[in-house]
Design a protein around this motif. Structure first.
Motif, PDB file in Angstrom:
ATOM      1  N   GLN A 202      18.631  57.565  40.960  1.00 51.96           N
ATOM      2  CA  GLN A 202      19.190  57.664  42.310  1.00 51.96           C
ATOM      3  C   GLN A 202      20.432  56.790  42.378  1.00 51.96           C
ATOM      4  O   GLN A 202      20.473  55.687  41.825  1.00 51.96           O
ATOM      5  CB  GLN A 202      18.180  57.230  43.367  1.00 51.96           C
ATOM      6  CG  GLN A 202      18.684  57.396  44.800  1.00 51.96           C
ATOM      7  CD  GLN A 202      17.604  57.118  45.836  1.00 51.96           C
ATOM      8  OE1 GLN A 202      16.434  56.940  45.495  1.00 51.96           O
ATOM      9  NE2 GLN A 202      17.987  57.111  47.097  1.00 51.96           N
ATOM     10  N   LEU A 203      21.438  57.306  43.093  1.00 54.30           N
ATOM     11  CA  LEU A 203      22.686  56.573  43.264  1.00 54.30           C
ATOM     12  C   LEU A 203      23.088  56.616  44.738  1.00 54.30           C
ATOM     13  O   LEU A 203      23.057  57.687  45.365  1.00 54.30           O
ATOM     14  CB  LEU A 203      23.778  57.183  42.389  1.00 54.30           C
ATOM     15  CG  LEU A 203      25.124  56.444  42.348  1.00 54.30           C
ATOM     16  CD1 LEU A 203      25.722  56.508  40.944  1.00 54.30           C
ATOM     17  CD2 LEU A 203      26.099  57.040  43.348  1.00 54.30           C
ATOM     18  N   THR A 204      23.458  55.450  45.260  1.00 52.96           N
ATOM     19  CA  THR A 204      23.793  55.338  46.681  1.00 52.96           C
ATOM     20  C   THR A 204      25.107  54.584  46.840  1.00 52.96           C
ATOM     21  O   THR A 204      25.273  53.495  46.289  1.00 52.96           O
ATOM     22  CB  THR A 204      22.688  54.592  47.458  1.00 52.96           C
ATOM     23  OG1 THR A 204      21.445  55.281  47.279  1.00 52.96           O
ATOM     24  CG2 THR A 204      23.018  54.522  48.945  1.00 52.96           C
ATOM     25  N   TRP A 205      26.025  55.195  47.593  1.00 51.95           N
ATOM     26  CA  TRP A 205      27.284  54.543  47.957  1.00 51.95           C
ATOM     27  C   TRP A 205      27.159  53.959  49.353  1.00 51.95           C
ATOM     28  O   TRP A 205      26.678  54.628  50.273  1.00 51.95           O
ATOM     29  CB  TRP A 205      28.441  55.540  47.926  1.00 51.95           C
ATOM     30  CG  TRP A 205      29.038  55.749  46.569  1.00 51.95           C
ATOM     31  CD1 TRP A 205      28.828  56.805  45.728  1.00 51.95           C
ATOM     32  CD2 TRP A 205      29.953  54.879  45.904  1.00 51.95           C
ATOM     33  NE1 TRP A 205      29.541  56.652  44.569  1.00 51.95           N
ATOM     34  CE2 TRP A 205      30.252  55.473  44.651  1.00 51.95           C
ATOM     35  CE3 TRP A 205      30.544  53.663  46.216  1.00 51.95           C
ATOM     36  CZ2 TRP A 205      31.117  54.894  43.730  1.00 51.95           C
ATOM     37  CZ3 TRP A 205      31.402  53.086  45.310  1.00 51.95           C
ATOM     38  CH2 TRP A 205      31.687  53.694  44.078  1.00 51.95           C
TER      39      TRP A 205
ATOM     40  N   LYS B 255      19.831  61.994  44.563  1.00 49.65           N
ATOM     41  CA  LYS B 255      18.737  61.880  43.601  1.00 49.65           C
ATOM     42  C   LYS B 255      19.010  62.879  42.483  1.00 49.65           C
ATOM     43  O   LYS B 255      19.138  64.077  42.726  1.00 49.65           O
ATOM     44  CB  LYS B 255      17.396  62.171  44.253  1.00 49.65           C
ATOM     45  CG  LYS B 255      16.975  61.117  45.278  1.00 49.65           C
ATOM     46  CD  LYS B 255      15.605  61.436  45.854  1.00 49.65           C
ATOM     47  CE  LYS B 255      15.169  60.361  46.853  1.00 49.65           C
ATOM     48  NZ  LYS B 255      13.831  60.660  47.430  1.00 49.65           N
ATOM     49  N   THR B 256      19.094  62.377  41.262  1.00 55.09           N
ATOM     50  CA  THR B 256      19.485  63.229  40.143  1.00 55.09           C
ATOM     51  C   THR B 256      18.371  64.172  39.697  1.00 55.09           C
ATOM     52  O   THR B 256      18.647  65.177  39.034  1.00 55.09           O
ATOM     53  CB  THR B 256      19.907  62.352  38.956  1.00 55.09           C
ATOM     54  OG1 THR B 256      18.802  61.509  38.578  1.00 55.09           O
ATOM     55  CG2 THR B 256      21.085  61.467  39.329  1.00 55.09           C
ATOM     56  N   GLU B 257      17.147  63.873  40.073  1.00 59.32           N
ATOM     57  CA  GLU B 257      16.034  64.716  39.608  1.00 59.32           C
ATOM     58  C   GLU B 257      16.139  66.125  40.186  1.00 59.32           C
ATOM     59  O   GLU B 257      16.009  67.123  39.459  1.00 59.32           O
ATOM     60  CB  GLU B 257      14.698  64.088  39.998  1.00 59.32           C
ATOM     61  CG  GLU B 257      13.492  64.853  39.470  1.00 59.32           C
ATOM     62  CD  GLU B 257      12.188  64.169  39.832  1.00 59.32           C
ATOM     63  OE1 GLU B 257      11.128  64.720  39.482  1.00 59.32           O
ATOM     64  OE2 GLU B 257      12.221  63.083  40.457  1.00 59.32           O
ATOM     65  N   ASP B 258      16.364  66.228  41.482  1.00 60.87           N
ATOM     66  CA  ASP B 258      16.501  67.528  42.127  1.00 60.87           C
ATOM     67  C   ASP B 258      17.870  67.718  42.765  1.00 60.87           C
ATOM     68  O   ASP B 258      18.095  68.688  43.505  1.00 60.87           O
ATOM     69  CB  ASP B 258      15.414  67.718  43.190  1.00 60.87           C
ATOM     70  CG  ASP B 258      15.388  66.562  44.188  1.00 60.87           C
ATOM     71  OD1 ASP B 258      16.222  65.638  44.057  1.00 60.87           O
ATOM     72  OD2 ASP B 258      14.546  66.570  45.097  1.00 60.87           O
ATOM     73  N   MET B 259      18.806  66.756  42.501  1.00 59.51           N
ATOM     74  CA  MET B 259      20.167  66.786  43.037  1.00 59.51           C
ATOM     75  C   MET B 259      20.166  66.862  44.566  1.00 59.51           C
ATOM     76  O   MET B 259      21.040  67.480  45.188  1.00 59.51           O
ATOM     77  CB  MET B 259      20.964  67.961  42.457  1.00 59.51           C
ATOM     78  CG  MET B 259      21.137  67.898  40.950  1.00 59.51           C
ATOM     79  SD  MET B 259      21.969  66.365  40.395  1.00 59.51           S
ATOM     80  CE  MET B 259      23.601  66.639  41.050  1.00 59.51           C
TER      81      MET B 259
END
Length: 216
Positions: free
Chosen positions: A53-56, A67-71
């Motif tokens: 997961q990436l949060t700005w 969330k990269t798992e399900d975009m």
């Protein structure tokens, strides 16, 4: 000699700490200066890690999270109002993209990464100016201000350390000089006593050897 060696070792340690602090402050103080209306791309280093997961965030408030798992993508109202998007291209993966930057975009940005290898936070400071010259000057002023602050702190630490070691050295010198003065005083008293005893002994001998008057 012990005081001098300890003083030098402490100064070397302080110098190394100051250098590390300076390098870290310049490395982490990522300042980006842009002109109003220009294109801005804020990159977040995700190489060699498996992002989950990436949060700005802007000034601590979430703008965009993915969330990269399900975009699954979350975009806040503030990000929509400021026209801030996230890039999903390979060359600029998860970078924050701003077209036509305005003064409202200025602030502290952070890229919070949750990965299999751990958690990372990458911080950026975005400064918006009216003219390119002002942008260059503000960036130079910021670097000079950071460098001046670090040098002042190092100088203060050096001065305080020198004063403390000087006081400790003086105290040790006073402690070592006190027994010597006591011994000198004791020696003076002993010599005075010997002189007095010798004087008395001589006076007694002179009194004993004085010829007595003949009795008639």
């Amino acid at each position: 000699m012990d005081d001098v060696s300890s003083y030098l070792s402490i100064n070397r340690t302080l110098f190394r700490i100051c250098c590390i602090f300076w390098i870290v402050s310049l490395a982490e103080g990522n300042v980006i200066t842009k002109v109003v209306g220009s294109h801005v791309t804020l990159a977040c280093n995700t190489s060699n890690i498996t992002v989950q997961q990436l949060t700005w965030k802007l000034n601590g408030v979430t703008l965009i999270s993915i969330k990269t798992e399900d975009m699954a993508l979350y975009t806040s109202e503030q990000a929509v109002d400021l026209k801030i998007n996230i890039s999903l291209l390979g060359t600029q993966l998860y970078a924050l993209v701003i077209d036509g930057v305005q003064r409202a975009h200025a602030g502290s940005y952070s890229c919070d990464i949750t990965a299999l290898e751990g958690v990372w936070i990458h911080k950026l400071e975005l400064i918006i100016t009216e003219k390119p010259e002002n942008g260059k000057r503000s960036e130079h002023v910021h670097v000079i201000a950071v460098a001046t602050t670090v040098l002042c702190v190092c100088c203060l630490i050096f001065i305080f350390t020198f004063i403390i070691l000087r006081r400790v050295s003086n105290c040790r010198a006073e402690d070592n000089s006190e027994p010597a003065s006591v011994m000198e005083q004791t020696g003076d008293v002993y010599e005075n006593c010997l002189e007095m005893n010798v004087g008395r002994h001589r006076s007694c001998q002179s009194a004993q050897t004085k010829p007595r008057a003949h009795q008639r």
